[in-house]
Design a protein around this motif. Structure first.
Motif, PDB file in Angstrom:
ATOM      1  N   THR A 204       0.832  -1.204   0.000  1.00 22.83           N
ATOM      2  CA  THR A 204       0.000   0.000   0.000  1.00 22.83           C
ATOM      3  C   THR A 204       0.867   1.254   0.000  1.00 22.83           C
ATOM      4  O   THR A 204       0.548   2.230  -0.689  1.00 22.83           O
ATOM      5  N   VAL A 205       1.990   1.218   0.723  1.00 22.37           N
ATOM      6  CA  VAL A 205       2.918   2.360   0.740  1.00 22.37           C
ATOM      7  C   VAL A 205       3.438   2.624  -0.674  1.00 22.37           C
ATOM      8  O   VAL A 205       3.496   3.765  -1.134  1.00 22.37           O
ATOM      9  N   GLN A 206       3.786   1.534  -1.377  1.00 21.07           N
ATOM     10  CA  GLN A 206       4.313   1.674  -2.734  1.00 21.07           C
ATOM     11  C   GLN A 206       3.256   2.262  -3.674  1.00 21.07           C
ATOM     12  O   GLN A 206       3.566   3.113  -4.509  1.00 21.07           O
ATOM     13  N   VAL A 207       1.992   1.799  -3.533  1.00 19.99           N
ATOM     14  CA  VAL A 207       0.927   2.343  -4.392  1.00 19.99           C
ATOM     15  C   VAL A 207       0.783   3.839  -4.155  1.00 19.99           C
ATOM     16  O   VAL A 207       0.650   4.626  -5.098  1.00 19.99           O
ATOM     17  N   GLN A 208       0.854   4.247  -2.876  1.00 16.73           N
ATOM     18  CA  GLN A 208       0.714   5.679  -2.575  1.00 16.73           C
ATOM     19  C   GLN A 208       1.838   6.471  -3.228  1.00 16.73           C
ATOM     20  O   GLN A 208       1.608   7.544  -3.802  1.00 16.73           O
ATOM     21  N   ALA A 209       3.069   5.924  -3.203  1.00 15.57           N
ATOM     22  CA  ALA A 209       4.196   6.595  -3.858  1.00 15.57           C
ATOM     23  C   ALA A 209       3.974   6.652  -5.370  1.00 15.57           C
ATOM     24  O   ALA A 209       4.237   7.674  -6.014  1.00 15.57           O
ATOM     25  N   ASP A 210       3.451   5.545  -5.937  1.00 16.76           N
ATOM     26  CA  ASP A 210       3.193   5.508  -7.383  1.00 16.76           C
ATOM     27  C   ASP A 210       2.157   6.562  -7.786  1.00 16.76           C
ATOM     28  O   ASP A 210       2.289   7.215  -8.815  1.00 16.76           O
ATOM     29  N   MET A 211       1.106   6.695  -6.964  1.00 14.48           N
ATOM     30  CA  MET A 211       0.052   7.687  -7.275  1.00 14.48           C
ATOM     31  C   MET A 211       0.642   9.097  -7.259  1.00 14.48           C
ATOM     32  O   MET A 211       0.320   9.915  -8.111  1.00 14.48           O
ATOM     33  N   ASN A 212       1.525   9.374  -6.269  1.00 15.65           N
ATOM     34  CA  ASN A 212       2.168  10.682  -6.218  1.00 15.65           C
ATOM     35  C   ASN A 212       3.009  10.912  -7.470  1.00 15.65           C
ATOM     36  O   ASN A 212       2.995  11.999  -8.047  1.00 15.65           O
ATOM     37  N   ALA A 213       3.723   9.851  -7.888  1.00  9.56           N
ATOM     38  CA  ALA A 213       4.555   9.968  -9.090  1.00  9.56           C
ATOM     39  C   ALA A 213       3.691  10.256 -10.320  1.00  9.56           C
ATOM     40  O   ALA A 213       4.047  11.082 -11.163  1.00  9.56           O
ATOM     41  N   ILE A 214       2.529   9.589 -10.401  1.00  6.39           N
ATOM     42  CA  ILE A 214       1.616   9.818 -11.531  1.00  6.39           C
ATOM     43  C   ILE A 214       1.157  11.282 -11.541  1.00  6.39           C
ATOM     44  O   ILE A 214       1.178  11.957 -12.574  1.00  6.39           O
ATOM     45  N   ASN A 215       0.784  11.780 -10.367  1.00  7.72           N
ATOM     46  CA  ASN A 215       0.305  13.161 -10.278  1.00  7.72           C
ATOM     47  C   ASN A 215       1.400  14.164 -10.645  1.00  7.72           C
ATOM     48  O   ASN A 215       1.138  15.138 -11.354  1.00  7.72           O
ATOM     49  N   GLU A 216       2.635  13.897 -10.173  1.00  5.27           N
ATOM     50  CA  GLU A 216       3.764  14.781 -10.514  1.00  5.27           C
ATOM     51  C   GLU A 216       4.022  14.783 -12.014  1.00  5.27           C
ATOM     52  O   GLU A 216       4.237  15.831 -12.626  1.00  5.27           O
ATOM     53  N   HIS A 217       3.985  13.576 -12.588  1.00  3.21           N
ATOM     54  CA  HIS A 217       4.198  13.392 -14.027  1.00  3.21           C
ATOM     55  C   HIS A 217       3.195  14.243 -14.813  1.00  3.21           C
ATOM     56  O   HIS A 217       3.560  14.956 -15.743  1.00  3.21           O
ATOM     57  N   LYS A 218       1.925  14.184 -14.382  1.00 11.62           N
ATOM     58  CA  LYS A 218       0.880  14.969 -15.048  1.00 11.62           C
ATOM     59  C   LYS A 218       1.116  16.460 -14.836  1.00 11.62           C
ATOM     60  O   LYS A 218       0.995  17.254 -15.771  1.00 11.62           O
ATOM     61  N   ALA A 219       1.476  16.820 -13.576  1.00  7.11           N
ATOM     62  CA  ALA A 219       1.667  18.236 -13.250  1.00  7.11           C
ATOM     63  C   ALA A 219       2.785  18.848 -14.090  1.00  7.11           C
ATOM     64  O   ALA A 219       2.758  20.029 -14.403  1.00  7.11           O
TER      65      ALA A 219
END
Ligand code: N7H
Length: 466
Positions: free
Chosen positions: A47-62
């Protein structure tokens, strides 16, 4: 607090996915498999890794990137026979549905899931894909932004496990294209109602905070029907229900076209759209009909503080807003009166993490109103007790024409009955007692499945691997 590094990532958060592969396997060499599992555990997405992945996705989009970020997710789960093969007694978990396996439940008629198929005694020989009637010991779930990324991870895992497992089946799912992304094959936005787990996320407006123990074994609120004391190692594991559910989309659309809700103020095509919304409980946009009973208001599906800001309490008996038998209301009656239940309805919650499979409906299928290609939903739900989660919802609510009231009828989307003609009521808001016959061949037909345990990371390390 919950230990998110110990909980597999698909359970609470959901692995980020455009594509997903399910690999079903049997264990061929248990001793060697336990050794090799040690090399697989570092690949498991927590779950920790998924949360990091979601942040990475959002940064990528930003940052303005339009392409998808390359991301892979991996989870693993074991059936009762998988546990037995590894020398772990499945009965110690105290879930008899898990211990018996899904085929037994599917075959048991009204005492179980009532899956269709040739009648055998009071049940059936379910019309499943024969592979799901074979022994399946485990399932590896791989998600990614592309099929290529998934193939690479799959190869890596198959190489590490070579010789210790045999593949029974591989299934591929994909998020639907374009503006249908996030919608299931009938066209409805999915994944909107999920129980907000206390300690995991704050509830949006209207959502009922849910004890983690309804989903995770050994956590607060875990109250197994068997009253068993869970073995300490089982803490933070969850039962994973998998179902391959075929959907008959052209036939569903034909049914809507042939049975528009007869409202003098509505043109027939809008009467058909309204029937679809009342069968599901949401408009295709996701807007709940309890909030928007007559016309779609897509903004209500998109706003997380509107999408679940309802509980049927303004429509407890009239059904002018939402039928009792709408899929949404059958599978989660919220504040509705639930006769004959000794426990409050909030005990029967699941987290759903399915994905569509199969091609889009082609012009030939649409025109002939006949399914020619297999498509549907690779259904996944997580719960701490299968008898209070998936099995309860399917059997005691969706399949039961006398829930919530005698004669209410079946859940028109997933309700099953092998002996009786299925009918439903409440579809016409002006005449809610009018009965509507559902087609003999249901819109959703199970083609197989199994009950699994998605173990915690520490359980994988100390109990499953060696
Ligand atoms: Fe359902 N559908 O398209 O009609 N489901 N479901 N489901 N379902 C939901 O609110 C669908 C299935 C639940 O909390 C939505 O997230 C289809 C099974 C539950 O208010 C839609 C299939 C079971 C909820 C669908 C299918 C459930 C829910 C609205 C099979 C359990 C939340 C989206 C192919 C036994 C209820 C949303 C709540 C919502 C559809 C299967 C249960 C659109 C097509 C087998 C608990």
């Amino acid at each position: 607090p919950l230990d998110f590094a110990n909980i597999q990532g698909d359970i609470l958060e959901g692995l980020p996915k455009k594509y997903q592969t399910f690999l079903f396997f049997v264990i061929a060499d248990a001793t060697e498999f336990r050794h090799r599992l040690t090399d697989i555990i570092p690949l498991i997405t927590t779950t920790v890794q998924v949360q990091a992945d979601m942040n990475a996705i959002n940064e990528h989009k930003a940052k303005g990137h339009t392409g998808l970020l390359k991301l892979v997710g991996t989870n693993i789960a074991f059936s009762h026979s998988g546990l037995s093969a590894l020398g772990i007694d499945p009965t110690t978990l105290g879930d008899s549905l898990f211990t018996n396996g899904q085929l037994v439940d599917a075959s048991a008629g009204a005492a179980g899931l009532s899956d269709p198929g040739p009648i055998v005694g009071s049940g059936t020989d379910p019309a499943w894909d024969p592979d799901f009637k074979k022994q399946i010991d485990g399932c590896i779930l791989i998600t990614g932004e592309s099929q290529q990324t998934i193939s690479e991870r799959l190869l890596e895992i198959e190489t590490k496990l070579a010789g210790t497992v045999k593949t029974i089946k591989e299934l591929n799912g994909n998020v639907r294209p374009g503006d249908q992304a996030g919608h299931e094959h009938f066209g409805f936005q999915d994944g909107l109602s999920q129980p907000p787990i206390i300690g995991f996320r704050t509830p949006n407006t209207g959502e009922q905070p849910t004890d983690p123990g309804l989903i995770l074994l050994g956590e607060k609120g875990d109250a197994p029907l068997s009253n068993i004391t869970r073995p300490p190692w089982a803490k933070d594991s969850s039962f994973l229900v998998f179902r391959k559910l075929q959907q008959f989309v052209p036939e569903f659309n034909k049914f809507l076209a042939e049975n528009p809700i007869p409202d003098k103020n509505l043109p027939p095509d809008q009467g058909s759209t309204l029937l679809g919304a009342r069968l599901v409980g949401r408009w295709t946009s996701g807007a709940p009909i309890d909030l928007d009973p007559t016309v779609d208001n897509p903004a209500d599906g998109k706003d997380p503080n509107r999408a679940n800001d309802f509980d049927y309490s303004n429509d407890l008996t009239a059904q002018t807003k939402c039928p009792f038998t709408a899929h949404l209301r059958k599978t989660n009656p919220r504040a509705s009166i639930v006769p004959g239940l000794s426990v409050v309805q909030d005990n029967f919650r699941i987290i759903r993490q399915g994905i569509p499979y199969g091609p889009e409906v082609n012009p030939d299928e649409a025109e002939s109103q006949t399914t020619k290609f297999d498509r549907g939903l690779l259904f996944v739900s997580y719960q701490s007790d299968i008898g209070k989660g998936f099995h309860f919802i399917q059997r005691t609510w969706s399949n039961n024409p006398d829930f919530p009231n005698p004669g209410s009828g079946y859940d028109g989307i997933i309700g099953q009955d092998i002996f009786n003609q299925r009918t439903t009521t409440g579809m016409d808001p002006e005449n809610v007692s009018t009965s509507l016959a559902l087609p003999k061949q249901a819109f959703v037909i199970p083609l197989g499945g199994e009950y699994f345990l998605s173990p915690s990371i520490s359980a994988l390390k100390t109990v499953f691997a060696a």
